[in-house]
Write an enzyme that holds these catalytic residues in place. Structure first.
Site, PDB file in Angstrom:
ATOM      1  N   THR A  11      21.757   2.423   0.247  1.00  0.00           N
ATOM      2  CA  THR A  11      21.616   1.973   1.590  1.00  0.00           C
ATOM      3  C   THR A  11      20.995   1.229   2.100  1.00  0.00           C
ATOM      4  OG1 THR A  11      20.781   4.323   2.134  1.00  0.00           O
ATOM      5  CG2 THR A  11      23.060   4.118   2.277  1.00  0.00           C
ATOM      6  N   ASP A  14      17.961  -3.799  -0.693  1.00  0.00           N
ATOM      7  CA  ASP A  14      18.059  -4.265  -2.241  1.00  0.00           C
ATOM      8  C   ASP A  14      19.596  -3.984  -2.370  1.00  0.00           C
ATOM      9  OD1 ASP A  14      15.502  -5.024  -1.705  1.00  0.00           O
ATOM     10  OD2 ASP A  14      14.963  -4.367  -3.717  1.00  0.00           O
ATOM     11  N   SER A 128       8.499  -2.390 -10.539  1.00  0.00           N
ATOM     12  CA  SER A 128       7.498  -3.425  -9.890  1.00  0.00           C
ATOM     13  C   SER A 128       6.065  -4.385  -9.567  1.00  0.00           C
ATOM     14  CB  SER A 128       7.865  -2.091  -8.135  1.00  0.00           C
ATOM     15  OG  SER A 128       6.768  -2.611  -7.163  1.00  0.00           O
ATOM     16  N   GLU A 130       4.078  -3.506  -8.208  1.00  0.00           N
ATOM     17  CA  GLU A 130       2.779  -2.021  -8.030  1.00  0.00           C
ATOM     18  C   GLU A 130       2.569  -2.101  -9.453  1.00  0.00           C
ATOM     19  OE1 GLU A 130       1.332  -0.965  -4.632  1.00  0.00           O
ATOM     20  OE2 GLU A 130       1.985  -2.708  -4.287  1.00  0.00           O
ATOM     21  N   TYR A 152       2.570   5.912  -6.025  1.00  0.00           N
ATOM     22  CA  TYR A 152       4.163   4.665  -5.995  1.00  0.00           C
ATOM     23  C   TYR A 152       3.894   4.095  -6.733  1.00  0.00           C
ATOM     24  CZ  TYR A 152       7.091   1.267  -5.521  1.00  0.00           C
ATOM     25  OH  TYR A 152       8.502   0.577  -5.260  1.00  0.00           O
TER      26      TYR A 152
HETATM   27  O1  G4F Z   1       4.724  -4.115   3.026  1.00  0.00           O
HETATM   28  P1  G4F Z   1       3.660  -3.404   1.990  1.00  0.00           P
HETATM   29  O2  G4F Z   1       3.682  -2.097   2.289  1.00  0.00           O
HETATM   30  O3  G4F Z   1       4.489  -4.148   0.753  1.00  0.00           O
HETATM   31  P2  G4F Z   1       3.386  -3.221  -0.496  1.00  0.00           P
HETATM   32  O4  G4F Z   1       2.733  -2.500  -0.357  1.00  0.00           O
HETATM   33  O5  G4F Z   1       3.447  -4.273  -1.672  1.00  0.00           O
HETATM   34  O6  G4F Z   1       5.158  -2.497  -1.594  1.00  0.00           O
HETATM   35  C1  G4F Z   1       6.434  -3.298  -1.406  1.00  0.00           C
HETATM   36  O7  G4F Z   1       6.401  -4.327  -3.197  1.00  0.00           O
HETATM   37  C2  G4F Z   1       6.239  -4.075  -4.042  1.00  0.00           C
HETATM   38  C3  G4F Z   1       6.452  -4.388  -4.627  1.00  0.00           C
HETATM   39  O8  G4F Z   1       4.979  -5.523  -4.848  1.00  0.00           O
HETATM   40  C4  G4F Z   1       7.824  -3.084  -3.966  1.00  0.00           C
HETATM   41  F1  G4F Z   1       7.290  -2.159  -5.612  1.00  0.00           F
HETATM   42  C5  G4F Z   1       7.169  -1.354  -2.938  1.00  0.00           C
HETATM   43  O9  G4F Z   1       8.492  -0.177  -2.854  1.00  0.00           O
HETATM   44  C6  G4F Z   1       7.308  -2.237  -1.610  1.00  0.00           C
HETATM   45  O10 G4F Z   1       8.664  -2.584  -1.682  1.00  0.00           O
HETATM   46  O11 G4F Z   1       2.234  -4.012   2.248  1.00  0.00           O
HETATM   47  C7  G4F Z   1       2.113  -5.462   1.542  1.00  0.00           C
HETATM   48  C8  G4F Z   1       0.582  -5.540   2.021  1.00  0.00           C
HETATM   49  C9  G4F Z   1      -0.769  -3.981   1.715  1.00  0.00           C
HETATM   50  O12 G4F Z   1      -1.422  -4.967   0.443  1.00  0.00           O
HETATM   51  C10 G4F Z   1      -0.823  -4.096   2.896  1.00  0.00           C
HETATM   52  O13 G4F Z   1      -1.712  -2.878   2.359  1.00  0.00           O
HETATM   53  O14 G4F Z   1       0.661  -5.324   3.222  1.00  0.00           O
HETATM   54  C11 G4F Z   1      -0.982  -5.055   3.470  1.00  0.00           C
HETATM   55  N1  G4F Z   1      -0.850  -4.507   5.035  1.00  0.00           N
HETATM   56  C12 G4F Z   1      -1.509  -4.762   5.607  1.00  0.00           C
HETATM   57  N2  G4F Z   1      -1.518  -3.717   7.581  1.00  0.00           N
HETATM   58  C13 G4F Z   1      -0.227  -3.901   6.033  1.00  0.00           C
HETATM   59  C14 G4F Z   1      -0.487  -3.570   6.924  1.00  0.00           C
HETATM   60  N3  G4F Z   1       0.997  -2.629   4.666  1.00  0.00           N
HETATM   61  C15 G4F Z   1       2.121  -2.114   5.923  1.00  0.00           C
HETATM   62  N4  G4F Z   1       3.024  -1.805   5.218  1.00  0.00           N
HETATM   63  N5  G4F Z   1       1.245  -2.143   7.143  1.00  0.00           N
HETATM   64  C16 G4F Z   1       0.569  -2.564   7.575  1.00  0.00           C
HETATM   65  O15 G4F Z   1      -0.025  -2.457   8.514  1.00  0.00           O
END
Ligand code: G4F
Length: 339
Positions: A11, A14, A128, A130, A152
């Site tokens: 769901t 991906d 990932s 990560e 995570y």
């Molecule tokens: O979109 P994000 O929450 O993705 P993140 O943490 O990179 O993880 C995603 O990608 C991974 C693959 O590397 C997956 F394994 C994981 O499940 C997920 O799909 O955040 C991306 C970046 C981070 O550095 C975060 O700190 O954006 C930065 N960010 C800045 N402001 C924010 C925000 N992230 C989120 N979610 N919300 C904000 O307001």
């Protein structure tokens, strides 16, 4: 006889793209779905509702070995794609315990049930980028050491090693994809790309005035999820199991994403993006950049969507989605502001 595939996390973003891809290839596609998802089909099955009766859905919970065991004892599968996880990094800081148990035990239960009942079934684990966390080299490749920076990331390292161990100990066909960030219009609203694209759409339609974000300087290697599910499938078609980095090889900052997304509708992000420490993480992954040379050479995989195309597609999809139901009381507009 068509091949049969089982997808956990069907769901999700991906899972839905993978299900579509496998159906196109003539597969019989099964999915594991939480019972709550079946009870609330409109809300929880939104990404796969258009696939209707072409899918076979089975209720089970990743936390319950017997529920997984039951599905594998009743249906035969050629391939199993284990995508289900608590995948939001920020939430893993809020509740590391449930992230660890869902992601590590869930993977272990899946592997153990496949081994017990269908050891010939090929297994894909959603690793990932990560896992690289505080990166030891750039770009990151399959041999780069892991240094996870969140519960995570730690749970994904454990899942990666479990998958490798089942391959080495029991000779099973188990692969991990080390996927860098992959996005698209079906992305959850809590992830930064969708938070921005949906924010841009709401601002453009007069439903909001700002988007509050954490770290604008974090840099990611962002691709399109529809491209990345093709790589998952290709990994299971090889003569031997292995692990692969899947990435575009381009890195952009959250700030650049904002700049392009707002520019797409003629706005300047400086006027609407606010930095809010509430969205900063206790430990940040500052930069991720993948080297997908092995996936290109062995799988023949290539991304087709550019960064600019990805941003534009997400913004226009959110605009389209909101148009027609834009009102100050729009429920999604209210919900998203709290993420
Ligand atoms: O979109 P994000 O929450 O993705 P993140 O943490 O990179 O993880 C995603 O990608 C991974 C693959 O590397 C997956 F394994 C994981 O499940 C997920 O799909 O955040 C991306 C970046 C981070 O550095 C975060 O700190 O954006 C930065 N960010 C800045 N402001 C924010 C925000 N992230 C989120 N979610 N919300 C904000 O307001």
């Amino acid at each position: 006889m068509p091949k049969a595939a089982l997808i956990t996390g069907i769901t999700g973003q991906d899972g839905s793209y993978l299900a579509e891809h496998l159906l196109t290839l003539g597969y019989e596609v099964h999915g594991i779905v939480r019972r709550v998802a079946l009870e609330e089909p409109e809300r929880r099955l939104g990404r796969i509702v258009h696939l209707g009766e072409r899918l076979e859905l089975h209720p089970a919970a990743l936390e319950s070995y017997p529920s997984i065991f039951q599905i594998l004892s009743r249906h035969r599968f050629d391939e199993c794609y284990h995508l289900a996880a608590q995948s939001f990094v920020a939430e893993s800081f809020a509740d590391g315990f449930s992230t660890m148990s869902t992601n590590i035990d869930g993977t272990h239960y899946m592997l153990a049930a496949v081994r017990e009942l269908q050891p010939e079934c090929k297994f894909y684990f959603a690793g990932s980028s990560e896992m690289f966390g505080k990166v030891r080299e750039s770009p990151q490749r399959e041999t780069t050491p892991f240094h996870p920076r969140s519960p995570y990331g730690i749970s994904k390292v454990a899942g990666f090693h479990l998958t490798m161990n089942y391959r080495e100990a029991y000779g099973m066909f188990c692969c991990s994809g080390i996927l860098f960030n992959h996005e698209g219009p079906r992305r959850g609203f809590e992830f930064v790309t969708r938070k921005i694209s949906s924010g841009v759409a709401r601002i453009k339609l007069g439903l909001a005035t700002e988007v509050r974000l954490g770290c604008l300087d974090a840099r990611r290697d962002w691709g399109h999820a529809a491209d990345y599910v093709r790589a998952m499938h290709l990994m299971l078609q090889q003569p031997t199991p292995d692990d692969y980095v899947v990435a575009t090889g381009e890195m952009h900052s959250v700030r650049e994403f904002c700049e392009l997304a707002f520019a797409e509708v003629g706005l300047d992000y400086h006027d609407h993006v606010r930095v809010d420490p509430a969205f900063q993480r206790p430990a940040e992954v500052d930069q991720l950049l993948g080297d997908a040379t092995k996936a290109r050479a062995v799988l023949g995989w290539r991304p087709t969507c550019t960064f600019r195309q990805l941003v534009a597609e997400m913004v226009h999809s959110d605009l389209k989605g909101l148009m027609g139901r834009a009102s100050p009381l729009d429920r999604s507009a209210v919900a998203v502001t709290s993420l």
